[in-house]
Design an enzyme around this catalytic site. Structure first.
Site, mmCIF file in Angstrom:
data_model
loop_
_atom_site.group_PDB
_atom_site.id
_atom_site.type_symbol
_atom_site.label_atom_id
_atom_site.label_comp_id
_atom_site.label_asym_id
_atom_site.label_seq_id
_atom_site.Cartn_x
_atom_site.Cartn_y
_atom_site.Cartn_z
ATOM 1 N N ASP A 281 -7.225 -1.792 12.118
ATOM 2 C CA ASP A 281 -7.100 -1.617 10.749
ATOM 3 C C ASP A 281 -5.918 -0.505 10.764
ATOM 4 O O ASP A 281 -5.538 0.199 11.412
ATOM 5 C CB ASP A 281 -8.328 -1.426 9.686
ATOM 6 C CG ASP A 281 -8.176 -1.869 8.379
ATOM 7 O OD1 ASP A 281 -6.589 -1.979 7.982
ATOM 8 O OD2 ASP A 281 -8.891 -1.992 7.595
HETATM 9 C C1 BGC Z 1 -7.306 -2.653 4.828
HETATM 10 C C2 BGC Z 1 -6.844 -4.003 5.514
HETATM 11 C C3 BGC Z 1 -5.462 -4.444 5.533
HETATM 12 C C4 BGC Z 1 -4.584 -3.424 6.154
HETATM 13 C C5 BGC Z 1 -3.023 -3.814 5.761
HETATM 14 C C6 BGC Z 1 -6.236 -1.690 5.188
HETATM 15 O O1 BGC Z 1 -6.060 -0.497 4.458
HETATM 16 O O2 BGC Z 1 -8.331 -2.244 5.216
HETATM 17 O O3 BGC Z 1 -7.625 -4.933 5.079
HETATM 18 O O4 BGC Z 1 -5.071 -5.562 6.020
HETATM 19 O O5 BGC Z 1 -4.612 -2.277 4.989
HETATM 20 O O6 BGC Z 1 -2.761 -3.674 4.471
#
Ligand code: BGC
Length: 747
Positions: A281
């Site tokens: 993530d």
């Molecule tokens: C989120 C993810 C997301 C990523 C990219 C993160 O803060 O937890 O679910 O895909 O950002 O935007």
């Protein structure tokens, strides 16, 4: 003839498998020959994912990095020209010529916004949700996006967590079905098709169980529960070829997911044979420093790659350290190569080496087809919670309506969280849709009363009440703004915000029929406002086409069929609350005394000893699976073909459902099973199947379920997945709390 048929099938299957096997082999050969040409630095570059919005440098700076082979994928670029330009640098100017993949959070639509995933789950209609995912993929791929960071399939049993909006709710089985639908919709028949994009099941794992419903918080999920509740939707997604998985932010039992070797390597790679991409993530590699399990970004990089992570999103620990870690023998080149193989495999599967650019012609964005699918999903997601004296659908005798409330005309908020590309000027709000669609049938007055959900200014209430006095019916749109839901937007209090409760109270005091429509990203605690209303529709954040969908339901052009994908608590103090909790030794009996009935100076034992709250009991406001219709359904004649089965058998169940009301309607018939005695404590019941049945007035249909006994397996006392012989109870019903029951035995 009889013999020719199976021979033909065997021949066709063998041709299919041979050519599929050949394709797989070709890709593996190409991966190996590409790897041979790469330096260690270029390999690390493939694992580096950066953002294209300026956070990691200007477009020119990114181009320089791409040219040097230091970026493997980019996120958040949606201008096809910029994207093609960057791709050209990767393909023509970098030494290896390896194309980039462009990713984005296409969570519930790209431009045409579908209802939030929690609303989508309320449809209990995976076929329709698959169509919605296809809409998203068609619009996103047209903009060059070939990797969507969705579906989010975290199980969530705590509505305080803002990301419940992005989830499919509390149930493992329903989430699994929705996961499959979205993966199939995104990826199409073949990942190499122009309108296919790679799905990314997230977040692995347990993120939705954040302690206290506060985002990024720790989780404590024991292995049995992990395997029973949290892992199965991921397994389902992989069974239909989900191309990637994202690790989660949380630590589970003290181990951050991004560095959890047991889960990433042993479970995902070895046990499940996952050969797709495992992406972190945003910053979850470097966050292992803050978690306190890595000293610096070098040790975070080592931990993550050795745990089995392939691609690092945004925090650059890999690109800064992998080359040196390999040179020093701290990380083996084989470990690095395996990660690179996975990302190259995805690029080959997406056919990016042959077709790296985006074709910008022929837009399907906001096409009539896309809008009508979005509208259908919004319509089916609406849950009718209450309809006293059948006020809905609004009768022809109604000549004037007052539309009020802060969500009646809130084009931004009805799109919901994770609306990265949806445009508010395309949103069709209820206030506008009702006027446009039904303005010739009724006189529509619109006075919002409050500007937004947190608004506390009551100065417009008098105006609202004055018009309410002359209207035949009041429709109040309340709920929460999109910004109060989603990532990092958790709430400790789930009551209506601002002066909305006061507005409802004052509207009730007019004595006019009051319909409350709730637009929200989570279950809210609305017991009092529901009591004050004559009818209640729960519409979630319904997306671009929410207005027309709600208008149709209010005026009877559509009959509600949505069912709750999450239990609605009476108060936040009941959370976590979910239908399939374990059996306790002292379940509530229903005879407990309420606070008002407790005698003065009562002795400790006078209230009995059962599992409930003195002030609020243990029942929810509404159970999982709950949802009314304008019509009524009668369940009768439950039959099972055989009440004594062995492991290889299938339980065949039939039940008659009759439409006994005045409208044609759709019922979601739900099948729950209870394992009466297990070697470990089992849930009180579990959803095992459901079917959507359309019934005309007075029509009766026999609904058949076929439940393989193997579906009753669970992780037993020895941590083996087995069906234990014994007695099972089955319930078929209209929600998780009411239905017809029967027993059967497994030998
Ligand atoms: C989120 C993810 C997301 C990523 C990219 C993160 O803060 O937890 O679910 O895909 O950002 O935007």
């Amino acid at each position: 003839m009889k013999r020719i048929f199976p021979v033909c099938i065997i021949f066709m299957l063998s041709v299919f498998y041979t050519s599929y096997g050949q394709q797989v082999q070709d890709i593996e050969q190409k991966i190996e020959s590409t790897l041979l040409k790469m330096t260690i630095r270029e390999k690390a570059g493939q694992l580096n994912q950066l953002d294209g919005r300026g956070i990691h440098g200007t477009i020119e700076e990114l181009k320089a990095l791409i040219k040097d082979g230091e970026i493997g994928s980019l996120m958040n670029i949606t201008d096809p020209e910029v994207l093609n330009d960057l791709q050209e640098v990767a393909c023509k100017q970098s030494r290896t010529g390896i194309p980039l993949i462009f990713g984005r959070d296409v969570v519930h639509g790209f431009k045409t916004m579908l209802p939030i995933p929690l609303g989508q789950a309320a449809t209990f209609n995976p076929d329709l949700i698959k169509e919605g995912a296809k809409v998203a993929a068609a619009e996103a791929t047209e903009h060059g996006i070939k990797w969507s960071f969705a579906p989010m399939i975290d199980i969530c049993r705590d509505a305080r967590w803002g990301r419940i909006a992005e989830s499919f709710g509390e149930d493992t089985y329903l989430t699994g079905k929705m996961a499959v639908a979205v993966v199939r919709g995104f990826q199409g028949e073949d990942l190499s098709n122009a309108q296919s994009m790679a799905a990314c099941a997230k977040h692995f794992i347990g993120y939705g169980a954040a302690e206290g419903g506060r985002d990024y918080n720790s989780t404590y999920i024991p292995e049995r529960q992990l395997r029973e509740v949290y892992l199965p939707p991921f397994r389902e997604a992989l069974n239909v070829g989900c191309a990637s998985i994202m690790t989660s932010f949380n630590d589970n039992n003290g181990i951050p997911a991004t560095g959890n070797k047991y889960l990433l390597n042993n479970v995902l790679r070895k046990e499940w044979k996952f050969d797709g991409v495992l992406v972190s993530d945003w910053g979850s590699v470097i966050e292992m420093i803050k978690h306190g399990v890595a000293e610096d970004d070098r040790s975070a990089a080592k931990k993550a790659i050795e745990a089995g992570l392939d691609v690092e999103m945004s925090s650059k620990c890999f690109i800064r350290n992998l080359e040196q870690l390999v040179a020093e023998g701290q990380v083996s080149e084989t470990t690095l190569d395996n990660a690179v193989r996975n990302i190259l495999r995805l690029k080959y599967r997406l056919n990016l080496f042959n077709n790296p650019y985006t074709n910008t012609g022929n837009s399907e964005v906001y096409s009539a087809k896309h809008l009508s699918i979005a509208r259908k999903i919004a319509e089916e997601s609406i849950v009718l919670l209450k309809n006293e004296s059948g006020i809905l659908p609004l009768s022809d005798k109604i000549t004037s309506v007052l539309i009020t409330g802060p969500l009646a005309d809130a084009p931004h908020d009805q799109l919901g969280t994770w609306t990265m590309d949806g445009e508010t000027d395309k949103t069709q709000t209820p206030a506008k849709a009702i006027t446009a669609m039904y303005g010739n049938r009724v006189k529509v007055h619109f006075v919002p009363g409050l500007k937004y959900s947190r608004d506390k200014d009551r100065s417009k209430f008098d105006e609202v009440l004055k018009i309410a006095g002359s209207a035949d019916v009041i429709i109040a749109f309340v709920g929460e703004e999109a910004i109060l839901t989603g990532e990092a937007h958790c709430l400790a209090n789930l009551n209506l915000q601002g002066a909305q409760s006061e507005l409802i109270k004052q509207l009730e005091s007019t004595g006019k029929p009051l319909v409350m429509v709730v637009m929200a990203g989570r279950p809210l605690t609305l017991g009092r406002e529901i009591e004050q209303s004559d009818a209640v529709l729960y519409a979630w954040h319904p997306g671009t086409m929410g207005g027309p969908a709600i208008a149709d339901v209010l005026f009877g052009n559509a009959v509600p069929s949505g069912k709750l994908p999450a239990t609605f608590p009476k108060a936040t103090g009941q959370i976590p609350i979910y239908y399939n909790h374990n059996n306790t030794g002292r379940p509530a009996t229903g005879k407990e005394k309420s606070l008002d009935d407790i005698p003065l100076n009562a002795k400790q034992s006078v209230l009995g000893h059962s599992s409930y709250y003195l002030d609020i009991g243990s029942d929810p406001l509404y159970p999982f699976g709950y949802g009314l219709s304008y019509t009524t359904f009668e369940y009768s004649n439950l039959r099972i073909t055989n009440d004594s089965l062995s492991y290889l058998d299938t339980l065949n169940i039939s039940i008659d459902i009759k439409n006994t009301g005045k409208y044609a309607g759709t019922e979601v018939v739900q099948l729950y099973v209870t394992d009466v005695v297990g070697s470990v404590v089992r849930p009180v019941k579990e959803l095992k199947d459901f079917k959507r049945i359309e019934l005309n007035v007075k029509e009766l249909k026999t609904v058949h379920f076929h439940l393989p006994v193997s579906d009753l397996a669970f992780w037993n006392i020895d941590m083996q997945k087995k069906v234990e012989p014994g007695k099972f109870k089955m319930m078929i019903g209209t929600n998780s709390q009411s239905g017809m029951e029967a027993y059967f035995e497994v030998q």
